[in-house]
Design a protein around this motif. Structure first.
Motif, mmCIF file in Angstrom:
data_model
loop_
_atom_site.group_PDB
_atom_site.id
_atom_site.type_symbol
_atom_site.label_atom_id
_atom_site.label_comp_id
_atom_site.label_asym_id
_atom_site.label_seq_id
_atom_site.Cartn_x
_atom_site.Cartn_y
_atom_site.Cartn_z
ATOM 1 N N ALA A 167 -51.826 35.081 42.796
ATOM 2 C CA ALA A 167 -52.000 34.408 41.885
ATOM 3 C C ALA A 167 -51.344 33.252 43.292
ATOM 4 O O ALA A 167 -50.974 31.866 43.498
ATOM 5 C CB ALA A 167 -50.992 33.867 40.962
ATOM 6 N N VAL A 168 -51.947 33.421 44.489
ATOM 7 C CA VAL A 168 -51.278 32.370 45.700
ATOM 8 C C VAL A 168 -53.135 31.182 45.536
ATOM 9 O O VAL A 168 -53.740 31.802 45.353
ATOM 10 C CB VAL A 168 -52.117 33.259 47.027
ATOM 11 N N PRO A 169 -52.664 30.394 45.539
ATOM 12 C CA PRO A 169 -53.361 29.001 45.430
ATOM 13 C C PRO A 169 -54.237 28.518 46.353
ATOM 14 O O PRO A 169 -53.128 28.539 47.281
ATOM 15 C CB PRO A 169 -52.883 28.367 44.787
ATOM 16 N N VAL A 170 -55.508 28.748 46.920
ATOM 17 C CA VAL A 170 -56.367 28.132 47.420
ATOM 18 C C VAL A 170 -56.062 26.302 48.453
ATOM 19 O O VAL A 170 -57.443 25.983 47.062
ATOM 20 C CB VAL A 170 -57.975 28.841 48.059
ATOM 21 N N VAL A 171 -56.462 26.264 49.270
ATOM 22 C CA VAL A 171 -56.479 25.052 49.096
ATOM 23 C C VAL A 171 -57.748 24.269 49.629
ATOM 24 O O VAL A 171 -59.012 25.518 49.723
ATOM 25 C CB VAL A 171 -55.748 24.252 50.669
ATOM 26 N N GLN A 172 -58.699 23.477 48.787
ATOM 27 C CA GLN A 172 -59.416 22.433 48.575
ATOM 28 C C GLN A 172 -59.476 22.020 49.910
ATOM 29 O O GLN A 172 -58.136 21.388 50.673
ATOM 30 C CB GLN A 172 -59.982 21.900 47.396
ATOM 31 N N TRP A 173 -60.467 21.690 51.147
ATOM 32 C CA TRP A 173 -60.399 21.623 52.551
ATOM 33 C C TRP A 173 -59.936 19.331 52.130
ATOM 34 O O TRP A 173 -59.229 19.329 53.072
ATOM 35 C CB TRP A 173 -62.047 21.149 53.206
ATOM 36 N N HIS A 174 -60.014 18.773 51.108
ATOM 37 C CA HIS A 174 -59.239 17.606 51.087
ATOM 38 C C HIS A 174 -58.050 17.436 50.776
ATOM 39 O O HIS A 174 -57.548 16.700 51.491
ATOM 40 C CB HIS A 174 -59.939 16.304 49.378
ATOM 41 N N HIS A 175 -57.659 18.673 50.844
ATOM 42 C CA HIS A 175 -56.266 18.577 51.163
ATOM 43 C C HIS A 175 -55.360 19.100 51.989
ATOM 44 O O HIS A 175 -54.428 18.677 52.871
ATOM 45 C CB HIS A 175 -55.950 20.613 50.110
ATOM 46 N N THR A 176 -55.845 20.032 52.597
ATOM 47 C CA THR A 176 -56.115 19.902 54.217
ATOM 48 C C THR A 176 -56.326 18.288 55.225
ATOM 49 O O THR A 176 -55.178 18.415 55.973
ATOM 50 C CB THR A 176 -56.760 21.271 54.958
ATOM 51 N N ILE A 177 -57.426 17.215 54.821
ATOM 52 C CA ILE A 177 -57.466 16.711 55.597
ATOM 53 C C ILE A 177 -56.175 15.799 55.400
ATOM 54 O O ILE A 177 -55.719 15.417 56.897
ATOM 55 C CB ILE A 177 -58.945 16.144 54.680
ATOM 56 N N LEU A 207 -47.641 20.288 44.942
ATOM 57 C CA LEU A 207 -48.167 19.837 43.616
ATOM 58 C C LEU A 207 -49.624 19.078 43.503
ATOM 59 O O LEU A 207 -49.936 20.724 42.890
ATOM 60 C CB LEU A 207 -47.812 18.195 43.363
ATOM 61 N N LEU A 208 -50.165 19.027 43.910
ATOM 62 C CA LEU A 208 -51.931 19.014 43.424
ATOM 63 C C LEU A 208 -52.654 20.382 44.018
ATOM 64 O O LEU A 208 -53.821 20.330 43.175
ATOM 65 C CB LEU A 208 -52.485 17.793 44.576
ATOM 66 N N ILE A 209 -51.916 20.552 44.913
ATOM 67 C CA ILE A 209 -52.987 21.767 45.402
ATOM 68 C C ILE A 209 -52.911 22.861 43.916
ATOM 69 O O ILE A 209 -53.578 23.858 43.911
ATOM 70 C CB ILE A 209 -52.254 22.381 46.724
ATOM 71 N N PHE A 210 -51.638 22.776 43.501
ATOM 72 C CA PHE A 210 -51.239 23.943 42.882
ATOM 73 C C PHE A 210 -51.961 23.226 41.314
ATOM 74 O O PHE A 210 -52.139 24.269 40.381
ATOM 75 C CB PHE A 210 -50.061 24.308 41.998
ATOM 76 N N LEU A 211 -52.767 21.856 41.014
ATOM 77 C CA LEU A 211 -52.835 21.692 39.752
ATOM 78 C C LEU A 211 -54.255 21.894 40.051
ATOM 79 O O LEU A 211 -54.936 22.274 39.010
ATOM 80 C CB LEU A 211 -53.108 19.961 39.660
ATOM 81 N N ASN A 212 -55.161 21.607 40.797
ATOM 82 C CA ASN A 212 -56.182 21.838 41.451
ATOM 83 C C ASN A 212 -56.941 23.173 42.914
ATOM 84 O O ASN A 212 -57.163 22.156 43.373
ATOM 85 C CB ASN A 212 -57.269 20.348 41.803
ATOM 86 N N PRO A 213 -56.920 23.883 42.723
ATOM 87 C CA PRO A 213 -56.813 25.119 44.076
ATOM 88 C C PRO A 213 -58.552 25.468 43.873
ATOM 89 O O PRO A 213 -58.948 24.600 42.267
ATOM 90 C CB PRO A 213 -55.923 26.354 43.095
ATOM 91 N N PHE A 214 -58.833 25.563 45.324
ATOM 92 C CA PHE A 214 -60.583 25.614 44.973
ATOM 93 C C PHE A 214 -60.194 27.617 44.401
ATOM 94 O O PHE A 214 -61.416 27.565 43.507
ATOM 95 C CB PHE A 214 -60.471 26.060 46.535
ATOM 96 N N ASN A 215 -59.762 28.161 44.328
ATOM 97 C CA ASN A 215 -59.825 29.769 43.464
ATOM 98 C C ASN A 215 -58.995 29.160 42.240
ATOM 99 O O ASN A 215 -58.151 29.688 41.915
ATOM 100 C CB ASN A 215 -59.312 30.600 43.563
ATOM 101 N N LYS A 216 -60.056 28.546 41.132
ATOM 102 C CA LYS A 216 -59.811 28.035 40.305
ATOM 103 C C LYS A 216 -59.356 29.593 38.668
ATOM 104 O O LYS A 216 -58.833 28.888 37.905
ATOM 105 C CB LYS A 216 -60.428 26.857 38.984
ATOM 106 N N GLU A 217 -59.794 31.105 39.414
ATOM 107 C CA GLU A 217 -59.467 31.921 38.158
ATOM 108 C C GLU A 217 -58.471 32.510 38.248
ATOM 109 O O GLU A 217 -58.294 33.387 37.140
ATOM 110 C CB GLU A 217 -60.834 32.440 39.311
ATOM 111 N N ILE A 218 -57.282 31.619 38.852
ATOM 112 C CA ILE A 218 -55.993 32.197 39.238
ATOM 113 C C ILE A 218 -54.989 31.692 38.401
ATOM 114 O O ILE A 218 -54.121 32.176 37.510
ATOM 115 C CB ILE A 218 -55.045 32.098 40.612
#
Length: 222
Positions: A167-177, A207-218
């Motif tokens: 259940a590790v949230p993967v960042v979306q690229w806008h989070h990284t940017i 907080l935004l990463i955990f709310l909207n991760p790239f891997n929403k399947e988790i």
């Protein structure tokens, strides 16, 4: 890049405003920045703690409402994140020491650089824990998490399965940017207390990463 949610847009707008204000006063009136914006026990510090608590509550909520349908690996990862961010929030405000006017024990008076009841300001020999673990090591972890893992996740099925399993949230690229841009802007602030603003950005972006991760399947299914 997946779509940015309305919550993320508001979060990034808030972050941009904080950074602009910090840059303005950091250059025009560094004393005001140090004593009003980024001061100890100020709005920025407490906001950081609140954001970290929010992440912890979110993870606890997912753990207690969804764990019966998930594997033990998922439970372990989710509970681990809940405890990790709760620990971070406690450390940020020295576990409420100044809020409740609690005196530090003799151990922390002798071994803490700021005489506070927390671990990140401990001094072991001539080494500051804050510099070794919470700065240098954390920076390596952040590079791995924000850049390397997202790249490998998209390429390797084995890594993808492992990350999702815990259940590790993967960042979306806008989070990284957002994180990279924040790092550059905060570095430009000519004050040693600028890192209080950086910690606030850390809490908000995570907080935004955990709310909207790239891997929403988790995430729990509605």
């Amino acid at each position: 890049m997946k779509s940015i949610t309305h919550t993320e847009k508001r979060g990034f707008l808030f972050l941009a405003i904080v950074l602009l204000i910090s840059l303005f006063f950091g250059y025009s009136d560094v004393t005001y920045f140090d004593t009003k914006i980024a001061q100890e026990d100020g709005a920025v510090e407490y906001s950081t703690a609140i954001l970290l608590v929010c992440i912890s509550i979110l993870c606890f909520y997912r753990f207690f409402t969804t764990s019966k349908n998930k594997s033990w690996f998922w439970k372990l990862g989710t509970l681990g994140f809940a405890l990790l961010f709760l620990f971070g929030a406690g450390e940020e405000i020295s576990w409420g020491q100044r809020i409740f006017n609690i005196e530090s024990s003799e151990f922390f008076l002798k071994n803490n650089a700021q005489n506070e009841t927390n671990l990140h300001n401990l001094v072991v020999g001539d080494t500051k824990i804050n510099k070794l673990i919470f700065s240098q090591l954390l920076m390596v972890v952040m590079v791995v998490y924000l850049i390397i893992i997202p790249l490998i996740y998209r390429k390797s099925e084995w890594v993808r399965n492992l990350v999702n399993k815990f259940a590790v949230p993967v960042v979306q690229w806008h989070h990284t940017i957002a994180f990279l841009a924040t790092t550059v802007l905060v570095t430009l602030i000519p004050s040693s207390r600028k890192w209080e603003v950086y910690e606030l950005a850390f809490g908000l972006i995570f907080l935004l990463i955990f709310l909207n991760p790239f891997n929403k399947e988790i995430l729990p299914k509605n």
